[in-house]
Design a protein around this motif. Structure first.
Motif, PDB file in Angstrom:
ATOM      1  N   ASN A   9       0.846  -1.116  -0.197  1.00 29.46           N
ATOM      2  CA  ASN A   9      -0.036   0.074  -0.047  1.00 29.46           C
ATOM      3  C   ASN A   9       0.666   1.227  -0.007  1.00 29.46           C
ATOM      4  O   ASN A   9       1.445   1.468   0.920  1.00 29.46           O
ATOM      5  CB  ASN A   9      -0.977   0.014   1.206  1.00 29.46           C
ATOM      6  N   VAL A  10       1.016   1.859  -1.079  1.00 28.99           N
ATOM      7  CA  VAL A  10       1.932   2.988  -1.413  1.00 28.99           C
ATOM      8  C   VAL A  10       1.551   4.143  -0.223  1.00 28.99           C
ATOM      9  O   VAL A  10       2.196   4.733   0.427  1.00 28.99           O
ATOM     10  CB  VAL A  10       1.845   3.614  -2.774  1.00 28.99           C
ATOM     11  N   ASP A  11       0.256   4.492   0.069  1.00 30.01           N
ATOM     12  CA  ASP A  11      -0.240   5.292   0.824  1.00 30.01           C
ATOM     13  C   ASP A  11       0.327   5.220   2.199  1.00 30.01           C
ATOM     14  O   ASP A  11       0.909   6.002   2.957  1.00 30.01           O
ATOM     15  CB  ASP A  11      -1.668   5.444   0.908  1.00 30.01           C
ATOM     16  N   LEU A  12       0.227   4.008   2.654  1.00 29.07           N
ATOM     17  CA  LEU A  12       0.781   3.382   3.944  1.00 29.07           C
ATOM     18  C   LEU A  12       2.423   3.688   3.931  1.00 29.07           C
ATOM     19  O   LEU A  12       2.938   4.147   5.154  1.00 29.07           O
ATOM     20  CB  LEU A  12       0.631   2.016   4.238  1.00 29.07           C
ATOM     21  N   ALA A  13       2.851   3.417   2.910  1.00 31.00           N
ATOM     22  CA  ALA A  13       4.438   3.786   3.026  1.00 31.00           C
ATOM     23  C   ALA A  13       5.024   5.278   3.080  1.00 31.00           C
ATOM     24  O   ALA A  13       5.573   5.546   3.868  1.00 31.00           O
ATOM     25  CB  ALA A  13       5.002   3.316   1.613  1.00 31.00           C
ATOM     26  N   LEU A  14       3.907   5.925   2.684  1.00 31.37           N
ATOM     27  CA  LEU A  14       4.248   7.499   2.617  1.00 31.37           C
ATOM     28  C   LEU A  14       4.151   7.904   4.095  1.00 31.37           C
ATOM     29  O   LEU A  14       4.748   8.728   4.770  1.00 31.37           O
ATOM     30  CB  LEU A  14       3.270   8.225   1.814  1.00 31.37           C
ATOM     31  N   ARG A  15       2.974   7.280   4.701  1.00 35.04           N
ATOM     32  CA  ARG A  15       2.673   7.575   6.072  1.00 35.04           C
ATOM     33  C   ARG A  15       3.775   7.063   7.183  1.00 35.04           C
ATOM     34  O   ARG A  15       4.275   7.853   7.997  1.00 35.04           O
ATOM     35  CB  ARG A  15       1.300   7.078   6.507  1.00 35.04           C
TER      36      ARG A  15
END
Lengths: 302, 352
Positions: free
Chosen positions: A167-173
């Motif tokens: 999950n790319v969004d999770l990586a950014l978070r």
């Protein structure tokens, strides 16, 4: 059992040191410190877990407001106990303080589930509360709770499988959370010369950042950028590990980078023979690099 | 071929220097006195390098299988390199040679035709025993003992008897407690007995319940584990041995778990009561030892270099679990807004 008495007796030590070490080997002095601390910690965790189950099972009988008040009072009692005894050396005060913080966490979760008082910001307030507690009591355990709540606020799951969520969004978070911890660490280090929090910040920030990069690397669409981010992070971590003389950080860099590179190989190349050959080469390279770095650490220590 | 007794003891002493709180000059003197020809890594680095090397052996095995030269070639290459590193490079305890040895043996076993018989467990146990002996690795040896116990649990499973399945691990636990009373010259053998004494009660409990297909508590089981715990505690206090105190804690914990149904209170109250009892007991012991300088004391000490790391990691995980668990509580409560809410933010959509 083991005794190193013959070696100590034959070593070139001052009489005072030799007699102290021999007394330790003969168990004339035997510290129960680890056992007492472990018992107190397990006790605190059992109580907190029991309270957590109690809440979830007996809501109708006790009533939500009563639960919230009782938990708050119990937590306040634990904090007060630890505060009144903060100048005394005690092996159990840490655990009682931790119990109080756990009760606050349970209470916050409960209040939020019932009344939605703070909405999405509840975990952020909890992180702030535990952070204040960590500074007031100079407690690394409370700091770890604060960091856990902060990571929770960013939606970073407590389960290990979040690393492989792609999950790319999770990586950014995860990157943002790691960056906040890095800034917090730096402010703490500069503001308090005798801080004991730096290793906690370092370990958690590095793990979060590497986990974020690994999420990108294991995602088919972002594997290239994930590997590049991982290499950049690994380089920075390696430099920091040598400067700070912390070998563990180098180990994180090597392990996460190898996994990321292997993930890239298996996602982007074809042919099992080629992929397993490259995997083998990459791991051998990482192990050789670690061994060489380890020698450098040891020669610097000597 | 492998470290002598003196060399192995030198390695163990070097590993304890941090705990001995020595002045710098004496520490340096001991360090140089106990330096050996063997190249070793610290436990943290060795564990990381071990894991990565094991990964390399897995890749090598897969490669050999893919190009049609069988797993036996991978095994021969791995064990050959391990021996080369030990004999030529004097590497022993770096993490690499242990992983190559055990990885090589497992690769060899994976190349054998699968029979599906329980004896396969014994073959894997033998692999760990051989690697444990060759590498003087107490963890491999303890895994071999666990697998040997698992073999007996498996073959006696058809009897559906708790005691029959638990007999071997319980006997091994007792033997280990007795073995700890002896002064061992090789540190790895002492550590092996410590690990067996700590782990075997758990193996007995899990294996016994698995074989008997039961999950409920039993007063008879509780009594046996309480006796085993009391023996470990008595011997541990007499010998002043941390590992036996830990083994006693494990056995007494299992006894408490088995006795859970014999007090007519809900589980959560039992958890709270046992937590309070432990906390109170810890406080009483700490108070009794305050100011003591001889015999049992409470001066700062540690079991491993990673005590603090384990505690903080455990706190973070359990703390998150507790705040999540209470937030997931039953939504149908009269007089409240009820329902689980969004207990997270910063763009997270984690609905608790």
């Amino acid at each position: 059992m083991l005794s190193f008495e013959p070696e100590i007796a034959a070593a070139d030590l001052s009489p005072a040191t030799a007699s102290r070490l021999i007394a330790m080997q003969r168990r004339k002095i035997f510290s129960l410190f680890p056992e007492i601390r472990a018992l107190a910690w397990i006790g605190a965790m059992l109580i907190a877990s029991g309270v957590s189950v109690l809440i979830s099972k007996h809501i109708n009988e006790i009533g939500p407001l009563t639960i919230a008040i009782v938990l708050a009072v119990a937590a306040a009692a634990c904090y007060a106990w630890a505060w009144m005894r903060r100048d005394r050396q005690s092996l159990v005060n840490d655990s009682i303080l931790l119990l109080g913080a756990m009760l606050v966490s349970a209470d916050a979760g409960w209040i939020e589930s019932q009344w939605h008082t703070f909405g999405p910001r509840a975990l952020l307030f909890l992180a702030l509360f535990h952070a204040i507690g960590a500074y007031r009591y100079n407690s690394r355990a409370l700091l770890s709770l604060s960091i856990g709540a902060l990571a929770g606020w960013f939606g970073i799951d407590r389960k290990i499988d979040f690393i492989f969520s792609s999950n790319v969004d999770l990586a950014l978070r995860a990157f943002v959370c790691a960056a906040i911890l890095a800034v917090w660490r730096e402010v703490d280090r500069r503001a308090r010369k005798a801080t004991i929090f730096t290793p906690v910040f370092d370990h958690t920030a590095l793990l979060l950042a590497f986990a974020g990069a690994l999420i990108l690397a294991t995602n088919r669409d972002t594997s290239g950028i994930g590997v590049l981010v991982m290499l950049a992070l690994a380089t920075a971590t390696t430099i920091y590990a040598f400067r700070a003389n912390k070998e563990a950080y180098l180990l994180y860099a090597a392990i996460f980078t190898t996994i990321a590179l292997d993930a890239w190989v298996w996602q982007n190349l074809h042919g099992d023979a080629l992929r397993s050959f490259l995997t083998l080469i990459l791991v051998i390279g990482a192990v050789a690099g670690l061994m060489s770095a380890h020698r450098r650490f040891r020669s610097r220590a000597a | 071929m492998r470290p002598t007794i003196a060399e192995e003891r030198a390695h163990a002493i070097a590993g304890q220097l941090d705990d001995w709180q020595l002045p710098n000059d004496e520490r340096r003197s001991l360090q140089s006195r106990f330096t050996t020809k063997w190249r070793r890594n610290g436990p943290f680095a060795a564990a990381g390098i071990f894991a990565m090397t094991l990964f390399a052996v897995a890749a090598l095995t897969f490669l050999c299988k893919t190009i049609g030269v069988t797993e036996f070639t991978a095994a021969a290459i791995s064990i050959g390199i391990a021996e080369l590193l030990i004999l030529r490079k004097k590497m022993y305890g770096s993490g690499i040679e242990s992983a190559l040895w055990i990885g090589g043996l497992i690769a060899f076993i994976s190349g054998l035709p699968s029979s599906g018989k329980p004896e396969a467990i014994l073959v894997i146990a033998a692999a760990f025993a051989i690697a444990g002996w060759r590498m003087q690795n107490p963890f491999f040896a303890a895994i071999a003992a666990i697998l040997a116990a698992a073999y007996f649990i498996d073959i006696w499973e058809s009897a559906h008897s708790y005691w029959r399945a638990a007999a071997v691990p319980l006997a091994l636990a007792l033997i280990a407690i007795g073995a700890k009373a002896r002064t061992w010259r090789r540190p790895w053998i002492d550590t092996f007995w410590s690990l067996v004494a700590i782990v075997m009660p758990l193996v007995a409990e899990i294996g016994g319940h698995w074989a008997s297909d039961s999950s409920g508590g039993s007063l008879r089981y509780a009594l046996v584990y309480a006796i085993l715990g009391a023996i470990a505690l008595a011997v541990g206090l007499r010998l002043r041995e941390h590992a036996l105190l830990l083994a006693a804690g494990v056995s007494l914990g299992i006894a408490g778990y088995e006795a859970r149904e014999f007090a007519d209170y809900p589980g959560e109250w039992k958890l709270i009561a046992s937590g309070i009892a432990l906390l109170a007991f810890a406080a009483v012991v700490a108070r009794a030892l305050r100011g003591r300088t001889q015999g049992f004391v409470a001066t700062p000490a540690r079991l491993t270099r990673y005590d603090e790391l384990v505690k903080l990691g455990g706190t973070m995980v359990i703390g998150s679990a507790i705040q999540g668990h209470t937030a997931e509580s039953d939504p149908g409560v009269a007089g409240s807004h009820g329902g689980s809410g969004s207990f997270g933010g910063a763009g997270s959509t984690t609905d608790y």
